[in-house]
Enzyme design. Structure first.
Site, PDB file in Angstrom:
ATOM      1  N   GLU A  86      45.145  41.623  42.197  1.00  0.00           N
ATOM      2  CA  GLU A  86      44.641  41.382  40.835  1.00  0.00           C
ATOM      3  C   GLU A  86      43.137  41.099  40.889  1.00  0.00           C
ATOM      4  O   GLU A  86      42.620  40.605  41.890  1.00  0.00           O
ATOM      5  CB  GLU A  86      45.431  40.201  40.232  1.00  0.00           C
ATOM      6  CG  GLU A  86      45.012  39.735  38.862  1.00  0.00           C
ATOM      7  CD  GLU A  86      45.093  40.779  37.762  1.00  0.00           C
ATOM      8  OE1 GLU A  86      44.506  41.848  37.933  1.00  0.00           O
ATOM      9  OE2 GLU A  86      45.696  40.500  36.715  1.00  0.00           O
ATOM     10  N   ASP A  87      42.431  41.425  39.827  1.00  0.00           N
ATOM     11  CA  ASP A  87      40.995  41.177  39.804  1.00  0.00           C
ATOM     12  C   ASP A  87      40.663  39.689  39.652  1.00  0.00           C
ATOM     13  O   ASP A  87      39.845  39.161  40.377  1.00  0.00           O
ATOM     14  CB  ASP A  87      40.305  42.009  38.694  1.00  0.00           C
ATOM     15  CG  ASP A  87      40.976  41.893  37.327  1.00  0.00           C
ATOM     16  OD1 ASP A  87      41.916  41.076  37.167  1.00  0.00           O
ATOM     17  OD2 ASP A  87      40.570  42.630  36.410  1.00  0.00           O
ATOM     18  N   ASP A 106      42.882  33.930  35.463  1.00  0.00           N
ATOM     19  CA  ASP A 106      42.186  33.177  34.429  1.00  0.00           C
ATOM     20  C   ASP A 106      43.160  32.131  33.882  1.00  0.00           C
ATOM     21  O   ASP A 106      43.351  31.089  34.491  1.00  0.00           O
ATOM     22  CB  ASP A 106      41.701  34.176  33.381  1.00  0.00           C
ATOM     23  CG  ASP A 106      40.804  33.581  32.320  1.00  0.00           C
ATOM     24  OD1 ASP A 106      40.075  32.628  32.618  1.00  0.00           O
ATOM     25  OD2 ASP A 106      40.820  34.076  31.180  1.00  0.00           O
ATOM     26  N   VAL A 163      32.822  37.196  33.378  1.00  0.00           N
ATOM     27  CA  VAL A 163      32.145  38.057  34.348  1.00  0.00           C
ATOM     28  C   VAL A 163      32.568  39.518  34.193  1.00  0.00           C
ATOM     29  O   VAL A 163      33.671  39.816  33.717  1.00  0.00           O
ATOM     30  CB  VAL A 163      32.412  37.591  35.800  1.00  0.00           C
ATOM     31  CG1 VAL A 163      31.714  36.277  36.087  1.00  0.00           C
ATOM     32  CG2 VAL A 163      33.904  37.490  36.094  1.00  0.00           C
TER      33      VAL A 163
END
Ligand code: IMP
Ligand code: MG
Length: 178
Positions: free
Chosen positions: A98-99, A102, A152
């Site tokens: 996963e990037d 959050d 970001v």
């Protein structure tokens, strides 16, 4: 790309060095057997292709589409599978790629979905982690960088589908209209 709204947070060199380290660490943690990498589209695809090449072992890859965020910066809180896997997970050692973690809503949902498919094990590799934002408990086994609560973009991460192709990860300070 020169854009006054972008401030480099993590340079391309630092990202590449950290991804190589993660590849070596993960390879050492799974000394034998098949390792199945699942890329969460679209943000993680840049991370996946570098991480897979940094692995000192055989891996297979598959892709899953999940949508949580709307078009801008705020989460809709709703999770939807937009593309399912091609390959069965039964008995597999699974690494979710996963990037960013959050709120944790996406991965929390995904873990429940994938656990029902009887894999042998599931771990999470996330390039970025924003621990301050967590709403659901999620432990990423491998994290590239912990970052503060800032929005970001770059290296796969987008704002309204823009900026994914930046080499660096940048803070987006004053977003243009989506
Ligand atoms: P979560 O469900 O709140 O953990 O959100 C995870 C998803 O939100 C990530 O896979 C990203 O697609 C998106 N996201 C969260 N933070 C950012 C950010 O700072 N920039 C771009 N996308 C983000
Ligand atoms: Mg994502």
């Amino acid at each position: 790309m020169v854009d006054p709204n972008l401030k480099v947070l993590i340079s391309a060199e630092k990202i590449q060095a950290r991804v190589r380290e993660l590849g070596e660490q993960i390879s050492a943690d799974y000394p034998s057997g098949k390792l199945h990498m699942i890329c969460i589209l679209k943000g993680a695809c840049f991370f996946l292709t570098d991480l897979a090449r940094a692995m000192k072992r055989d891996v297979s890859v598959d892709f899953m589409g999940i949508s949580t965020y709307g078009k801008g910066k705020t989460s809709s809180g709703e999770v939807r599978v937009t593309k399912d896997l091609d390959i069965s997970l039964e008995g597999a050692d699974v690494l979710i790629v996963e990037d960013i973690v959050d709120s944790g809503v996406t991965l929390n949902y995904l873990m429940h979905v994938l656990e029902q498919r009887r894999p042998h094990s599931i771990r999470i590799a996330a390039l970025l982690d924003k621990p301050e934002r967590r709403l659901r408990p999620i432990h990423a086994n491998y994290v590239g960088f912990q970052i503060p609560d800032q929005f970001v973009v770059g290296y796969g991460l987008d704002y309204a589908e823009r900026y994914r192709n930046l080499d660096d990860i940048c803070v987006l300070e004053d977003p243009p209209a989506a």
